[in-house]
Design a protein around this motif. Sequence first.
Motif, PDB file in Angstrom:
ATOM      1  N   ARG A  22       0.831  -1.210   0.000  1.00  0.00           N
ATOM      2  CA  ARG A  22       0.000   0.000   0.000  1.00  0.00           C
ATOM      3  C   ARG A  22       0.864   1.257   0.000  1.00  0.00           C
ATOM      4  O   ARG A  22       0.609   2.201  -0.751  1.00  0.00           O
ATOM      5  CB  ARG A  22      -0.924  -0.001   1.217  1.00  0.00           C
ATOM      6  CG  ARG A  22      -1.855   1.216   1.285  1.00  0.00           C
ATOM      7  CD  ARG A  22      -2.696   1.210   2.539  1.00  0.00           C
ATOM      8  NE  ARG A  22      -1.888   1.285   3.744  1.00  0.00           N
ATOM      9  CZ  ARG A  22      -1.367   2.426   4.225  1.00  0.00           C
ATOM     10  NH1 ARG A  22      -1.557   3.567   3.584  1.00  0.00           N
ATOM     11  NH2 ARG A  22      -0.657   2.413   5.330  1.00  0.00           N
ATOM     12  N   THR A  23       1.901   1.268   0.827  1.00  0.00           N
ATOM     13  CA  THR A  23       2.780   2.429   0.906  1.00  0.00           C
ATOM     14  C   THR A  23       3.552   2.607  -0.392  1.00  0.00           C
ATOM     15  O   THR A  23       3.754   3.736  -0.856  1.00  0.00           O
ATOM     16  CB  THR A  23       3.759   2.276   2.089  1.00  0.00           C
ATOM     17  OG1 THR A  23       3.007   2.010   3.274  1.00  0.00           O
ATOM     18  CG2 THR A  23       4.575   3.517   2.290  1.00  0.00           C
ATOM     19  N   ALA A  24       3.982   1.496  -0.993  1.00  0.00           N
ATOM     20  CA  ALA A  24       4.674   1.568  -2.282  1.00  0.00           C
ATOM     21  C   ALA A  24       3.783   2.225  -3.334  1.00  0.00           C
ATOM     22  O   ALA A  24       4.244   3.053  -4.132  1.00  0.00           O
ATOM     23  CB  ALA A  24       5.085   0.171  -2.740  1.00  0.00           C
ATOM     24  N   ARG A  25       2.507   1.871  -3.323  1.00  0.00           N
ATOM     25  CA  ARG A  25       1.578   2.455  -4.284  1.00  0.00           C
ATOM     26  C   ARG A  25       1.468   3.972  -4.096  1.00  0.00           C
ATOM     27  O   ARG A  25       1.424   4.724  -5.071  1.00  0.00           O
ATOM     28  CB  ARG A  25       0.213   1.792  -4.137  1.00  0.00           C
ATOM     29  CG  ARG A  25      -0.795   2.193  -5.207  1.00  0.00           C
ATOM     30  CD  ARG A  25      -1.971   1.235  -5.238  1.00  0.00           C
ATOM     31  NE  ARG A  25      -2.652   1.158  -3.961  1.00  0.00           N
ATOM     32  CZ  ARG A  25      -2.724   0.068  -3.193  1.00  0.00           C
ATOM     33  NH1 ARG A  25      -2.139  -1.055  -3.592  1.00  0.00           N
ATOM     34  NH2 ARG A  25      -3.373   0.088  -2.044  1.00  0.00           N
ATOM     35  N   GLU A  26       1.467   4.429  -2.852  1.00  0.00           N
ATOM     36  CA  GLU A  26       1.407   5.865  -2.582  1.00  0.00           C
ATOM     37  C   GLU A  26       2.644   6.583  -3.131  1.00  0.00           C
ATOM     38  O   GLU A  26       2.537   7.660  -3.736  1.00  0.00           O
ATOM     39  CB  GLU A  26       1.291   6.113  -1.072  1.00  0.00           C
ATOM     40  CG  GLU A  26      -0.022   5.629  -0.468  1.00  0.00           C
ATOM     41  CD  GLU A  26      -0.023   5.736   1.047  1.00  0.00           C
ATOM     42  OE1 GLU A  26       1.020   6.137   1.620  1.00  0.00           O
ATOM     43  OE2 GLU A  26      -1.056   5.427   1.670  1.00  0.00           O
ATOM     44  N   VAL A  27       3.821   5.984  -2.921  1.00  0.00           N
ATOM     45  CA  VAL A  27       5.054   6.581  -3.411  1.00  0.00           C
ATOM     46  C   VAL A  27       5.078   6.610  -4.937  1.00  0.00           C
ATOM     47  O   VAL A  27       5.471   7.606  -5.558  1.00  0.00           O
ATOM     48  CB  VAL A  27       6.274   5.824  -2.845  1.00  0.00           C
ATOM     49  CG1 VAL A  27       7.566   6.224  -3.564  1.00  0.00           C
ATOM     50  CG2 VAL A  27       6.400   6.078  -1.351  1.00  0.00           C
ATOM     51  N   LEU A  28       4.628   5.519  -5.567  1.00  0.00           N
ATOM     52  CA  LEU A  28       4.604   5.469  -7.030  1.00  0.00           C
ATOM     53  C   LEU A  28       3.611   6.481  -7.604  1.00  0.00           C
ATOM     54  O   LEU A  28       3.875   7.105  -8.642  1.00  0.00           O
ATOM     55  CB  LEU A  28       4.264   4.054  -7.496  1.00  0.00           C
ATOM     56  CG  LEU A  28       5.367   3.023  -7.223  1.00  0.00           C
ATOM     57  CD1 LEU A  28       4.810   1.608  -7.304  1.00  0.00           C
ATOM     58  CD2 LEU A  28       6.526   3.205  -8.195  1.00  0.00           C
ATOM     59  N   ASN A  29       2.486   6.644  -6.952  1.00  0.00           N
ATOM     60  CA  ASN A  29       1.526   7.668  -7.386  1.00  0.00           C
ATOM     61  C   ASN A  29       2.139   9.058  -7.290  1.00  0.00           C
ATOM     62  O   ASN A  29       1.882   9.929  -8.137  1.00  0.00           O
ATOM     63  CB  ASN A  29       0.246   7.592  -6.548  1.00  0.00           C
ATOM     64  CG  ASN A  29      -0.695   6.500  -7.025  1.00  0.00           C
ATOM     65  OD1 ASN A  29      -0.806   6.226  -8.220  1.00  0.00           O
ATOM     66  ND2 ASN A  29      -1.388   5.864  -6.093  1.00  0.00           N
ATOM     67  N   LEU A  30       2.951   9.283  -6.261  1.00  0.00           N
ATOM     68  CA  LEU A  30       3.621  10.567  -6.108  1.00  0.00           C
ATOM     69  C   LEU A  30       4.625  10.806  -7.232  1.00  0.00           C
ATOM     70  O   LEU A  30       4.688  11.899  -7.803  1.00  0.00           O
ATOM     71  CB  LEU A  30       4.310  10.618  -4.742  1.00  0.00           C
ATOM     72  CG  LEU A  30       5.102  11.867  -4.398  1.00  0.00           C
ATOM     73  CD1 LEU A  30       4.227  13.110  -4.500  1.00  0.00           C
ATOM     74  CD2 LEU A  30       5.679  11.737  -2.993  1.00  0.00           C
ATOM     75  N   LEU A  31       5.409   9.784  -7.577  1.00  0.00           N
ATOM     76  CA  LEU A  31       6.336   9.915  -8.703  1.00  0.00           C
ATOM     77  C   LEU A  31       5.582  10.160 -10.004  1.00  0.00           C
ATOM     78  O   LEU A  31       5.973  11.005 -10.816  1.00  0.00           O
ATOM     79  CB  LEU A  31       7.201   8.655  -8.821  1.00  0.00           C
ATOM     80  CG  LEU A  31       8.214   8.411  -7.706  1.00  0.00           C
ATOM     81  CD1 LEU A  31       8.903   7.065  -7.905  1.00  0.00           C
ATOM     82  CD2 LEU A  31       9.246   9.528  -7.638  1.00  0.00           C
ATOM     83  N   ARG A  32       4.496   9.432 -10.205  1.00  0.00           N
ATOM     84  CA  ARG A  32       3.673   9.605 -11.399  1.00  0.00           C
ATOM     85  C   ARG A  32       3.118  11.034 -11.481  1.00  0.00           C
ATOM     86  O   ARG A  32       3.136  11.669 -12.538  1.00  0.00           O
ATOM     87  CB  ARG A  32       2.542   8.589 -11.356  1.00  0.00           C
ATOM     88  CG  ARG A  32       1.581   8.571 -12.531  1.00  0.00           C
ATOM     89  CD  ARG A  32       2.200   7.977 -13.767  1.00  0.00           C
ATOM     90  NE  ARG A  32       2.518   8.996 -14.741  1.00  0.00           N
ATOM     91  CZ  ARG A  32       3.141   8.769 -15.886  1.00  0.00           C
ATOM     92  NH1 ARG A  32       3.531   7.553 -16.193  1.00  0.00           N
ATOM     93  NH2 ARG A  32       3.411   9.743 -16.714  1.00  0.00           N
ATOM     94  N   ALA A  33       2.657  11.543 -10.340  1.00  0.00           N
ATOM     95  CA  ALA A  33       2.101  12.900 -10.306  1.00  0.00           C
ATOM     96  C   ALA A  33       3.170  13.946 -10.594  1.00  0.00           C
ATOM     97  O   ALA A  33       2.891  14.981 -11.216  1.00  0.00           O
ATOM     98  CB  ALA A  33       1.450  13.163  -8.951  1.00  0.00           C
ATOM     99  N   SER A  34       4.400  13.705 -10.156  1.00  0.00           N
ATOM    100  CA  SER A  34       5.468  14.677 -10.413  1.00  0.00           C
ATOM    101  C   SER A  34       5.747  14.800 -11.911  1.00  0.00           C
ATOM    102  O   SER A  34       6.143  15.864 -12.392  1.00  0.00           O
ATOM    103  CB  SER A  34       6.745  14.287  -9.663  1.00  0.00           C
ATOM    104  OG  SER A  34       7.407  13.189 -10.267  1.00  0.00           O
ATOM    105  N   VAL A  35       5.522  13.715 -12.650  1.00  0.00           N
ATOM    106  CA  VAL A  35       5.666  13.744 -14.106  1.00  0.00           C
ATOM    107  C   VAL A  35       4.479  14.444 -14.743  1.00  0.00           C
ATOM    108  O   VAL A  35       4.624  15.360 -15.565  1.00  0.00           O
ATOM    109  CB  VAL A  35       5.806  12.310 -14.662  1.00  0.00           C
ATOM    110  CG1 VAL A  35       5.851  12.318 -16.183  1.00  0.00           C
ATOM    111  CG2 VAL A  35       7.048  11.637 -14.099  1.00  0.00           C
ATOM    112  N   ASP A  36       3.269  14.044 -14.361  1.00  0.00           N
ATOM    113  CA  ASP A  36       2.055  14.526 -15.017  1.00  0.00           C
ATOM    114  C   ASP A  36       1.710  15.961 -14.649  1.00  0.00           C
ATOM    115  O   ASP A  36       1.175  16.704 -15.485  1.00  0.00           O
ATOM    116  CB  ASP A  36       0.871  13.620 -14.663  1.00  0.00           C
ATOM    117  CG  ASP A  36       1.045  12.197 -15.176  1.00  0.00           C
ATOM    118  OD1 ASP A  36       1.813  12.015 -16.140  1.00  0.00           O
ATOM    119  OD2 ASP A  36       0.423  11.283 -14.608  1.00  0.00           O
ATOM    120  N   GLN A  37       1.996  16.360 -13.417  1.00  0.00           N
ATOM    121  CA  GLN A  37       1.536  17.665 -12.942  1.00  0.00           C
ATOM    122  C   GLN A  37       2.599  18.759 -13.019  1.00  0.00           C
ATOM    123  O   GLN A  37       2.256  19.923 -13.221  1.00  0.00           O
ATOM    124  CB  GLN A  37       1.023  17.538 -11.504  1.00  0.00           C
ATOM    125  CG  GLN A  37      -0.199  16.632 -11.385  1.00  0.00           C
ATOM    126  CD  GLN A  37      -0.625  16.379  -9.948  1.00  0.00           C
ATOM    127  OE1 GLN A  37      -0.207  17.083  -9.030  1.00  0.00           O
ATOM    128  NE2 GLN A  37      -1.460  15.372  -9.743  1.00  0.00           N
TER     129      GLN A  37
END
Length: 250
Positions: free
Chosen positions: A177-192
């Motif tokens: 679950r925590t890994a998913r949160e970190v990956l979403n954060l990396l993904r958001a840094s690219v997209d946003q």
Amino acid sequence: MSPDVVRLTDVRKTYGGRRNAVTALDGVTIGFPRATFTAVMGPSGSGKSTFLHCAAGLDRPTSGSVMLEDEELSKLSEVDLTKLRRDRVGFVFQAFNLLPAFSVQDNVTLPLRLAGKRVKAEVVDRVLAQVGLAERRKHLPGELSGGQQQRVAIARALITRPAVMFADEPTGALDTRTAREVLNLLRASVDQVGQTVVMVTHDPVAASYADRVVFLADGKLVGELNRPTAEAVAERMTHLGAWAESAGVR
């Protein structure tokens, strides 16, 4: 200027002398465009770590070129290379590498202070909000969960607005679950915010957050997947592992 933030051209890296030479990278050519998320995968001993170290300017290739935007890294002195890494490259590792006696805010702003740059409150506020730690800025690392500590490390990497962020197994020490949160954060840094991210991982699920996955085996690029799914990545790695084993890759 090349559209690629980082570009490796015919990069080779050999360790040892003539009699016991080991080739870790064997003629690798690849580019990483701005605002993209690339995962790098391969069997153990395939050259992933050496690839990341050469691309990030942590190690010099034996031959070939590494360009970071308009800079050819091999032409830089050690002092200039250190300054370039500090100012234009962000790093996130499996071990969070936080200073235990420093608060969240002090850990995040450390790269700016080491560079002698003024720490702007609005920049710190923005980055802490981006990683969801605005309310934890005064906490020490030991008062945070593993996922929160990794978010501090990501904020520290983002604070200088680097040209590229390199992540080496950033979720390796985290639960699912925590890994998913970190990956979403990396993904958001690219997209946003248009960050460029290059991530070494062994996890097909982590790789599925990327725009593309590139595969290394025996120091060579042996394929890639665009818009990857975890299933497609796992299948490719299964075949790659069988191929690598038969080819004698450690």
